[in-house]
Design a protein around this motif. Sequence first.
Motif, PDB file in Angstrom:
ATOM      1  N   VAL A 202       0.828  -1.209   0.000  1.00 30.09           N
ATOM      2  CA  VAL A 202       0.000   0.000   0.000  1.00 30.09           C
ATOM      3  C   VAL A 202       0.861   1.259   0.000  1.00 30.09           C
ATOM      4  N   THR A 203       1.957   1.227   0.753  1.00 27.44           N
ATOM      5  CA  THR A 203       2.825   2.405   0.860  1.00 27.44           C
ATOM      6  C   THR A 203       3.928   2.431  -0.203  1.00 27.44           C
TER       7      THR A 203
ATOM      8  N   ILE B 173       4.624  -5.236  14.915  1.00 29.57           N
ATOM      9  CA  ILE B 173       4.380  -3.863  15.373  1.00 29.57           C
ATOM     10  C   ILE B 173       5.662  -3.042  15.317  1.00 29.57           C
ATOM     11  N   ALA B 174       6.754  -3.633  15.772  1.00 25.11           N
ATOM     12  CA  ALA B 174       8.041  -2.940  15.710  1.00 25.11           C
ATOM     13  C   ALA B 174       8.419  -2.655  14.269  1.00 25.11           C
ATOM     14  N   ILE B 175       8.166  -3.616  13.390  1.00 24.42           N
ATOM     15  CA  ILE B 175       8.487  -3.445  11.973  1.00 24.42           C
ATOM     16  C   ILE B 175       7.687  -2.302  11.361  1.00 24.42           C
ATOM     17  N   LEU B 176       6.387  -2.259  11.627  1.00 24.17           N
ATOM     18  CA  LEU B 176       5.546  -1.223  11.041  1.00 24.17           C
ATOM     19  C   LEU B 176       5.930   0.167  11.552  1.00 24.17           C
TER      20      LEU B 176
ATOM     21  N   HIS C 232      -0.872   9.796   8.998  1.00 24.72           N
ATOM     22  CA  HIS C 232      -2.000   9.044   9.547  1.00 24.72           C
ATOM     23  C   HIS C 232      -1.631   7.608   9.893  1.00 24.72           C
ATOM     24  N   TRP C 233      -0.587   7.057   9.253  1.00 28.09           N
ATOM     25  CA  TRP C 233      -0.235   5.669   9.534  1.00 28.09           C
ATOM     26  C   TRP C 233       0.230   5.482  10.972  1.00 28.09           C
TER      27      TRP C 233
ATOM     28  N   ASN D 129      -8.620   8.408  10.759  1.00 29.08           N
ATOM     29  CA  ASN D 129      -7.871   8.026   9.568  1.00 29.08           C
ATOM     30  C   ASN D 129      -7.263   6.651   9.785  1.00 29.08           C
ATOM     31  N   ILE D 130      -7.075   5.907   8.720  1.00 31.07           N
ATOM     32  CA  ILE D 130      -6.514   4.578   8.828  1.00 31.07           C
ATOM     33  C   ILE D 130      -5.077   4.637   9.355  1.00 31.07           C
ATOM     34  N   SER D 131      -4.732   3.671  10.203  1.00 32.93           N
ATOM     35  CA  SER D 131      -3.390   3.615  10.771  1.00 32.93           C
ATOM     36  C   SER D 131      -2.908   2.168  10.782  1.00 32.93           C
ATOM     37  N   ILE D 132      -1.687   1.966  11.270  1.00 27.77           N
ATOM     38  CA  ILE D 132      -1.168   0.611  11.359  1.00 27.77           C
ATOM     39  C   ILE D 132      -2.009  -0.243  12.305  1.00 27.77           C
ATOM     40  N   ALA D 133      -2.694   0.387  13.237  1.00 26.75           N
ATOM     41  CA  ALA D 133      -3.566  -0.364  14.146  1.00 26.75           C
ATOM     42  C   ALA D 133      -4.688  -1.057  13.384  1.00 26.75           C
TER      43      ALA D 133
END
Length: 228
Positions: free
Chosen positions: A23-24, A68-71, A83-84, A162-166
């Motif tokens: 996506v990114t 989570i650490a990776i993101l 927003h991520w 907004n959409i985030s890594i969560a």
Amino acid sequence: MAMKVYYDLMSQPSRAVVMFLKVTKIPYQACPVALRKGEHMTAEFAKINPVKRVPVIDDGGFLLTESIAILKYLCTKHQLADHWYPSNLKQRARIDEYLEWQHLNTRMFASMVFRAKVIDPRMSGNPMDERKFDRFKGDLSKTLDAIEKVYLKDTAYLHSNNISIADILGICELMQPFGAGVDVTNGRPVLKAWMKRVKEALQPHFDDAHTFLYRVEDQFGIPSKSRL
């Protein structure tokens, strides 16, 4: 040299990382690890991750485990859209609040529902333990209550508008119970609307990453692809 990503799309955290990269538009070298073949248990893979789990990234020799650490690392290194993983202290703290909570809630109980119905019977050759399955479904139901009443109470996404890594991590975990015949959106319009928003925001990569799970759903569960 492109960053190497070790993953298996059977793994919910792996799906989250791979979708996020696509996506990114962060370039990477795909390094699939077949969990079903035990490739993560080899001495060779132990050099990459001593605890023998996926996902793992190798960014020019910098090895990092845990999704989570990776993101968070990727958001910071590539200075992605705010927003991520928000730079605002309080907004970031809200995202972190969900990420800390989900370990022993969303991830645990969604995984255990799937494991009790699909994995354990296959591995043991015994019928599903109905009492265990029902107990995990009850625990998952309480978790879904919290997601709707706390994390989606006043926002379109988890603790954010907004959409985030969560959200990526959350939806990957909540897709898993569909493979066990459990529709997490049943009677939950707030949750269903959130999952639909997240899925649409991640397409076409969402369906690509969930191809394996869709096949499992066809065999054992509810076809979530047509429900969201």
